[in-house]
Write a protein that holds these residues in place. Structure first.
Motif, PDB file in Angstrom:
ATOM      1  N   SER A 121       0.867  -1.175   0.000  1.00  0.00           N
ATOM      2  CA  SER A 121       0.000   0.000   0.000  1.00  0.00           C
ATOM      3  C   SER A 121       0.900   1.220   0.000  1.00  0.00           C
ATOM      4  CB  SER A 121      -0.912   0.002   1.237  1.00  0.00           C
ATOM      5  OG  SER A 121      -1.809  -1.084   1.195  1.00  0.00           O
ATOM      6  N   LYS A 122       0.870   1.984  -1.078  1.00  0.00           N
ATOM      7  CA  LYS A 122       1.786   3.111  -1.240  1.00  0.00           C
ATOM      8  C   LYS A 122       1.272   4.322  -0.464  1.00  0.00           C
ATOM      9  CE  LYS A 122       4.021   3.379  -4.999  1.00  0.00           C
ATOM     10  NZ  LYS A 122       4.474   3.542  -6.413  1.00  0.00           N
ATOM     11  N   LEU A 123       2.155   4.917   0.325  1.00  0.00           N
ATOM     12  CA  LEU A 123       1.800   6.061   1.152  1.00  0.00           C
ATOM     13  C   LEU A 123       2.331   7.354   0.544  1.00  0.00           C
ATOM     14  CD1 LEU A 123       2.623   4.708   4.737  1.00  0.00           C
ATOM     15  CD2 LEU A 123       0.493   4.478   3.435  1.00  0.00           C
ATOM     16  N   PRO A 124       1.617   8.466   0.735  1.00  0.00           N
ATOM     17  CA  PRO A 124       2.161   9.763   0.328  1.00  0.00           C
ATOM     18  C   PRO A 124       3.271  10.186   1.294  1.00  0.00           C
ATOM     19  CG  PRO A 124       0.081  10.066   1.467  1.00  0.00           C
ATOM     20  CD  PRO A 124       0.271   8.570   1.316  1.00  0.00           C
ATOM     21  N   LEU A 147      -4.073   6.448   9.169  1.00  0.00           N
ATOM     22  CA  LEU A 147      -3.444   6.922   7.942  1.00  0.00           C
ATOM     23  C   LEU A 147      -4.251   8.052   7.301  1.00  0.00           C
ATOM     24  CD1 LEU A 147      -2.324   3.502   6.419  1.00  0.00           C
ATOM     25  CD2 LEU A 147      -0.813   5.310   7.262  1.00  0.00           C
ATOM     26  N   GLN A 148      -5.577   7.885   7.254  1.00  0.00           N
ATOM     27  CA  GLN A 148      -6.401   8.922   6.647  1.00  0.00           C
ATOM     28  C   GLN A 148      -6.377  10.207   7.458  1.00  0.00           C
ATOM     29  OE1 GLN A 148     -10.276   7.125   6.001  1.00  0.00           O
ATOM     30  NE2 GLN A 148      -9.720   6.509   3.935  1.00  0.00           N
ATOM     31  N   SER A 149      -6.256  10.083   8.767  1.00  0.00           N
ATOM     32  CA  SER A 149      -6.187  11.286   9.610  1.00  0.00           C
ATOM     33  C   SER A 149      -4.839  11.982   9.489  1.00  0.00           C
ATOM     34  CB  SER A 149      -6.455  10.920  11.074  1.00  0.00           C
ATOM     35  OG  SER A 149      -5.388  10.158  11.613  1.00  0.00           O
ATOM     36  N   HIS A 150      -3.869  11.308   8.832  1.00  0.00           N
ATOM     37  CA  HIS A 150      -2.545  11.901   8.657  1.00  0.00           C
ATOM     38  C   HIS A 150      -2.198  12.096   7.183  1.00  0.00           C
ATOM     39  CE1 HIS A 150      -2.337  10.625  12.846  1.00  0.00           C
ATOM     40  NE2 HIS A 150      -1.323  11.454  13.003  1.00  0.00           N
ATOM     41  N   ALA A 156      -7.748   6.491  -2.216  1.00  0.00           N
ATOM     42  CA  ALA A 156      -6.710   5.482  -2.437  1.00  0.00           C
ATOM     43  C   ALA A 156      -7.233   4.082  -2.102  1.00  0.00           C
ATOM     44  CB  ALA A 156      -5.475   5.790  -1.600  1.00  0.00           C
ATOM     45  N   LYS A 157      -6.538   3.076  -2.633  1.00  0.00           N
ATOM     46  CA  LYS A 157      -6.923   1.694  -2.381  1.00  0.00           C
ATOM     47  C   LYS A 157      -6.769   1.353  -0.901  1.00  0.00           C
ATOM     48  CE  LYS A 157      -5.520   0.209  -7.007  1.00  0.00           C
ATOM     49  NZ  LYS A 157      -4.608  -0.667  -7.781  1.00  0.00           N
TER      50      LYS A 157
END
Length: 278
Positions: A121-124, A147-150, A156-157
Protein backbone atom coordinates in the motif's frame (compact mmCIF):
# COMPACT_ATOMS: atom_id res chain seq x y z
CA UNK A 1 23.00 -20.46 14.43
CA UNK A 2 20.71 -21.82 11.73
CA UNK A 3 17.52 -20.08 10.62
CA UNK A 4 14.70 -21.56 8.53
CA UNK A 5 14.08 -18.17 6.89
CA UNK A 6 16.27 -15.32 5.65
CA UNK A 7 14.92 -11.87 4.84
CA UNK A 8 16.82 -9.89 2.19
CA UNK A 9 16.35 -6.10 2.14
CA UNK A 10 17.81 -4.13 -0.77
CA UNK A 11 18.96 -0.58 0.00
CA UNK A 12 20.88 2.41 -1.26
CA UNK A 13 21.21 5.70 0.66
CA UNK A 14 17.89 5.52 2.47
CA UNK A 15 18.95 5.14 6.10
CA UNK A 16 15.96 6.97 7.63
CA UNK A 17 13.43 4.83 5.75
CA UNK A 18 15.49 1.68 6.38
CA UNK A 19 15.38 2.28 10.13
CA UNK A 20 11.58 2.34 10.01
CA UNK A 21 11.69 -0.97 8.11
CA UNK A 22 13.95 -2.48 10.78
CA UNK A 23 11.48 -1.46 13.47
CA UNK A 24 8.83 -3.37 11.52
CA UNK A 25 10.90 -6.56 11.50
CA UNK A 26 11.75 -6.15 15.17
CA UNK A 27 8.00 -6.20 15.83
CA UNK A 28 7.25 -9.46 14.00
CA UNK A 29 5.29 -12.20 15.77
CA UNK A 30 7.50 -14.79 14.05
CA UNK A 31 11.13 -14.44 15.17
CA UNK A 32 13.03 -17.30 13.54
CA UNK A 33 14.70 -15.40 10.76
CA UNK A 34 18.01 -13.97 9.69
CA UNK A 35 17.97 -10.45 8.25
CA UNK A 36 20.38 -9.52 5.45
CA UNK A 37 20.74 -5.94 4.21
CA UNK A 38 21.94 -5.94 0.60
CA UNK A 39 23.51 -2.49 0.37
CA UNK A 40 24.47 -1.22 -3.08
CA UNK A 41 27.08 1.32 -2.00
CA UNK A 42 25.30 3.55 0.53
CA UNK A 43 27.29 6.24 2.30
CA UNK A 44 28.40 6.01 5.95
CA UNK A 45 25.02 7.11 7.33
CA UNK A 46 23.52 3.70 6.56
CA UNK A 47 26.48 1.83 8.06
CA UNK A 48 26.38 3.92 11.24
CA UNK A 49 22.62 3.50 11.65
CA UNK A 50 22.91 -0.28 11.32
CA UNK A 51 25.82 -0.44 13.76
CA UNK A 52 23.84 1.55 16.35
CA UNK A 53 20.70 -0.49 15.75
CA UNK A 54 22.51 -3.79 16.26
CA UNK A 55 23.33 -2.73 19.84
CA UNK A 56 19.66 -2.73 20.83
CA UNK A 57 18.23 -5.31 18.44
CA UNK A 58 17.46 -8.97 19.10
CA UNK A 59 17.65 -9.77 15.38
CA UNK A 60 20.53 -11.44 13.60
CA UNK A 61 21.49 -8.68 11.13
CA UNK A 62 24.08 -9.01 8.37
CA UNK A 63 25.08 -5.90 6.44
CA UNK A 64 26.55 -6.63 3.02
CA UNK A 65 28.08 -3.62 1.24
CA UNK A 66 30.23 -2.85 -1.74
CA UNK A 67 31.56 0.38 -3.18
CA UNK A 68 29.09 2.12 -5.47
CA UNK A 69 29.78 1.60 -9.18
CA UNK A 70 26.50 2.40 -10.86
CA UNK A 71 23.38 0.49 -9.87
CA UNK A 72 24.35 -3.10 -9.08
CA UNK A 73 21.31 -4.09 -7.09
CA UNK A 74 21.10 -7.51 -8.79
CA UNK A 75 24.68 -8.30 -7.83
CA UNK A 76 24.04 -7.43 -4.18
CA UNK A 77 20.87 -9.53 -4.14
CA UNK A 78 22.83 -12.51 -5.46
CA UNK A 79 25.50 -11.92 -2.85
CA UNK A 80 22.79 -11.91 -0.16
CA UNK A 81 21.36 -15.18 -1.50
CA UNK A 82 24.80 -16.78 -1.16
CA UNK A 83 25.07 -15.53 2.45
CA UNK A 84 21.55 -16.63 3.42
CA UNK A 85 21.39 -19.41 5.99
CA UNK A 86 17.67 -19.92 5.55
CA UNK A 87 16.11 -22.46 3.22
CA UNK A 88 13.31 -19.99 2.55
CA UNK A 89 14.00 -16.42 1.38
CA UNK A 90 11.80 -13.32 1.68
CA UNK A 91 12.73 -10.31 -0.48
CA UNK A 92 11.78 -6.71 0.21
CA UNK A 93 13.09 -3.16 -0.02
CA UNK A 94 14.27 -0.36 2.23
CA UNK A 95 11.00 1.59 2.04
CA UNK A 96 8.51 -1.22 2.76
CA UNK A 97 7.49 -1.51 6.41
CA UNK A 98 6.03 -4.94 7.26
CA UNK A 99 2.96 -5.43 9.42
CA UNK A 100 3.57 -7.52 12.56
CA UNK A 101 2.41 -10.74 10.85
CA UNK A 102 4.28 -10.25 7.55
CA UNK A 103 7.00 -12.88 8.02
CA UNK A 104 4.62 -15.41 9.59
CA UNK A 105 2.27 -15.02 6.63
CA UNK A 106 5.05 -15.72 4.13
CA UNK A 107 6.39 -18.71 6.06
CA UNK A 108 2.99 -20.30 6.67
CA UNK A 109 1.90 -19.71 3.05
CA UNK A 110 5.02 -21.31 1.56
CA UNK A 111 4.49 -24.43 -0.57
CA UNK A 112 6.94 -26.65 -2.45
CA UNK A 113 7.52 -25.63 -6.09
CA UNK A 114 5.85 -22.22 -5.55
CA UNK A 115 6.91 -18.64 -4.99
CA UNK A 116 4.75 -16.05 -3.26
CA UNK A 117 3.70 -12.80 -4.88
CA UNK A 118 2.75 -9.96 -2.54
CA UNK A 119 1.96 -6.28 -2.92
CA UNK A 120 2.04 -3.05 -0.95
CA UNK A 121 0.00 0.00 0.00
CA UNK A 122 1.79 3.11 -1.24
CA UNK A 123 1.80 6.06 1.15
CA UNK A 124 2.16 9.76 0.33
CA UNK A 125 5.16 11.64 1.74
CA UNK A 126 3.05 13.27 4.47
CA UNK A 127 2.18 9.86 5.96
CA UNK A 128 5.67 8.49 5.42
CA UNK A 129 7.28 11.28 7.44
CA UNK A 130 4.84 10.95 10.35
CA UNK A 131 5.32 7.22 10.84
CA UNK A 132 7.74 6.55 13.67
CA UNK A 133 8.66 3.67 15.94
CA UNK A 134 5.59 4.11 18.13
CA UNK A 135 3.22 4.00 15.15
CA UNK A 136 4.89 0.84 13.83
CA UNK A 137 4.97 -1.02 17.14
CA UNK A 138 1.36 -0.09 17.94
CA UNK A 139 0.20 -1.11 14.42
CA UNK A 140 -1.21 2.37 13.78
CA UNK A 141 0.96 2.67 10.67
CA UNK A 142 -1.30 0.02 9.09
CA UNK A 143 -4.59 1.38 10.45
CA UNK A 144 -6.60 3.02 7.70
CA UNK A 145 -8.24 5.45 10.13
CA UNK A 146 -4.88 6.67 11.45
CA UNK A 147 -3.44 6.92 7.94
CA UNK A 148 -6.40 8.92 6.65
CA UNK A 149 -6.19 11.29 9.61
CA UNK A 150 -2.55 11.90 8.66
CA UNK A 151 -3.00 12.57 4.96
CA UNK A 152 -3.72 9.22 3.28
CA UNK A 153 -6.08 10.01 0.36
CA UNK A 154 -9.68 8.91 0.85
CA UNK A 155 -9.79 7.73 -2.79
CA UNK A 156 -6.71 5.48 -2.44
CA UNK A 157 -6.92 1.69 -2.38
CA UNK A 158 -7.76 0.39 1.09
CA UNK A 159 -8.55 -3.31 0.76
CA UNK A 160 -4.97 -4.46 1.42
CA UNK A 161 -5.01 -2.58 4.73
CA UNK A 162 -8.45 -3.61 5.98
CA UNK A 163 -8.80 -7.21 4.73
CA UNK A 164 -8.61 -9.80 7.49
CA UNK A 165 -8.97 -13.56 7.62
CA UNK A 166 -10.83 -15.22 5.97
CA UNK A 167 -11.68 -12.42 3.50
CA UNK A 168 -8.02 -11.87 2.57
CA UNK A 169 -7.93 -15.43 1.23
CA UNK A 170 -10.85 -14.71 -1.05
CA UNK A 171 -9.34 -11.43 -2.25
CA UNK A 172 -6.10 -13.21 -3.09
CA UNK A 173 -8.10 -15.14 -5.70
CA UNK A 174 -8.85 -11.97 -7.69
CA UNK A 175 -7.25 -12.50 -11.12
CA UNK A 176 -4.08 -10.47 -11.59
CA UNK A 177 -0.67 -10.96 -13.13
CA UNK A 178 1.37 -13.59 -11.31
CA UNK A 179 4.77 -12.02 -10.94
CA UNK A 180 7.70 -11.72 -8.60
CA UNK A 181 7.49 -8.32 -6.88
CA UNK A 182 10.83 -7.31 -5.38
CA UNK A 183 9.22 -5.35 -2.55
CA UNK A 184 7.19 -8.33 -1.31
CA UNK A 185 8.03 -11.80 -2.62
CA UNK A 186 9.45 -15.05 -1.33
CA UNK A 187 10.63 -18.42 -2.53
CA UNK A 188 12.79 -21.42 -1.78
CA UNK A 189 16.52 -20.80 -1.91
CA UNK A 190 17.12 -23.95 -3.97
CA UNK A 191 14.55 -22.86 -6.58
CA UNK A 192 16.15 -19.41 -6.89
CA UNK A 193 19.67 -20.85 -7.14
CA UNK A 194 18.32 -23.34 -9.71
CA UNK A 195 17.63 -20.48 -12.14
CA UNK A 196 20.95 -18.80 -11.15
CA UNK A 197 19.41 -15.93 -9.20
CA UNK A 198 19.12 -12.40 -10.53
CA UNK A 199 20.49 -11.41 -13.93
CA UNK A 200 23.32 -8.98 -13.16
CA UNK A 201 23.10 -7.32 -16.56
CA UNK A 202 19.98 -5.63 -15.20
CA UNK A 203 21.03 -2.56 -13.24
CA UNK A 204 18.18 -0.09 -13.16
CA UNK A 205 15.03 -1.92 -12.05
CA UNK A 206 13.08 -4.79 -13.57
CA UNK A 207 15.33 -7.55 -12.22
CA UNK A 208 12.49 -8.93 -10.10
CA UNK A 209 10.06 -9.52 -12.98
CA UNK A 210 12.74 -11.21 -15.08
CA UNK A 211 13.63 -13.58 -12.22
CA UNK A 212 9.95 -14.43 -11.77
CA UNK A 213 9.58 -15.30 -15.44
CA UNK A 214 12.52 -17.74 -15.26
CA UNK A 215 11.11 -19.33 -12.13
CA UNK A 216 7.75 -19.86 -13.86
CA UNK A 217 9.47 -21.29 -16.94
CA UNK A 218 11.25 -23.72 -14.62
CA UNK A 219 7.89 -24.97 -13.29
CA UNK A 220 7.77 -22.89 -10.11
CA UNK A 221 4.23 -21.58 -9.79
CA UNK A 222 3.23 -18.20 -8.39
CA UNK A 223 0.88 -17.98 -5.42
CA UNK A 224 -0.79 -14.65 -4.55
CA UNK A 225 -0.70 -13.25 -1.01
CA UNK A 226 -1.36 -9.61 -1.91
CA UNK A 227 -4.07 -9.15 0.72
CA UNK A 228 -2.45 -11.29 3.42
CA UNK A 229 1.23 -10.21 3.60
CA UNK A 230 0.72 -6.52 4.32
CA UNK A 231 3.35 -3.81 4.05
CA UNK A 232 3.19 -0.05 3.59
CA UNK A 233 5.42 1.49 0.94
CA UNK A 234 6.98 4.76 2.07
CA UNK A 235 7.16 7.51 -0.51
CA UNK A 236 10.41 7.39 -2.50
CA UNK A 237 12.85 9.69 -0.74
CA UNK A 238 16.00 8.47 -2.43
CA UNK A 239 17.68 5.21 -3.30
CA UNK A 240 16.33 2.81 -5.90
CA UNK A 241 13.70 3.87 -8.39
CA UNK A 242 12.37 0.65 -9.84
CA UNK A 243 10.04 2.59 -12.13
CA UNK A 244 12.99 3.41 -14.38
CA UNK A 245 13.48 0.37 -16.63
CA UNK A 246 16.11 0.74 -19.34
CA UNK A 247 15.82 -0.39 -22.94
CA UNK A 248 18.54 -2.97 -22.24
CA UNK A 249 16.49 -4.39 -19.37
CA UNK A 250 13.35 -4.57 -21.51
CA UNK A 251 15.31 -6.45 -24.16
CA UNK A 252 16.57 -8.96 -21.56
CA UNK A 253 13.03 -9.40 -20.22
CA UNK A 254 11.66 -9.93 -23.73
CA UNK A 255 14.36 -12.49 -24.57
CA UNK A 256 13.61 -14.40 -21.37
CA UNK A 257 9.91 -14.61 -22.28
CA UNK A 258 10.40 -15.37 -25.96
CA UNK A 259 13.00 -18.08 -25.31
CA UNK A 260 11.16 -19.54 -22.33
CA UNK A 261 14.46 -19.15 -20.46
CA UNK A 262 14.91 -20.96 -17.18
CA UNK A 263 18.49 -19.93 -16.48
CA UNK A 264 20.74 -16.90 -16.89
CA UNK A 265 24.47 -17.10 -17.50
CA UNK A 266 24.83 -13.73 -15.76
CA UNK A 267 23.67 -14.60 -12.25
CA UNK A 268 24.98 -16.19 -9.06
CA UNK A 269 27.59 -18.37 -10.74
CA UNK A 270 29.10 -15.34 -12.45
CA UNK A 271 29.32 -13.57 -9.07
CA UNK A 272 31.16 -16.57 -7.64
CA UNK A 273 33.61 -16.64 -10.52
CA UNK A 274 34.28 -12.93 -10.22
CA UNK A 275 34.83 -13.24 -6.47
CA UNK A 276 37.24 -16.14 -6.94
CA UNK A 277 39.24 -14.15 -9.50
CA UNK A 278 39.90 -11.27 -7.09
Amino acid sequence: MSFPTSIIISTHNSHEWLQKVLWGYENQNYKRFQLIIADDGSDNRTREMIQDYRKISHMDIIHLWHERNGCKKSHMLNKAIMHARGDYLIFTEDNCIPRFDFVKTHVHSARPHHFLSGGHSKLPMCCSLQIGEEEILSDEAFNIMWLQSHGYPTYAKKLRLIARWPFDKLLNLIPTENRWNGHNASGWKNDIIGVNGFDERIRGGGEDLELGDRLKHAGIKARRIRYSAVCVHLSHESGFNDGLVSDITREIQNQTRQNNSRYTEYGINQSKQNANSL
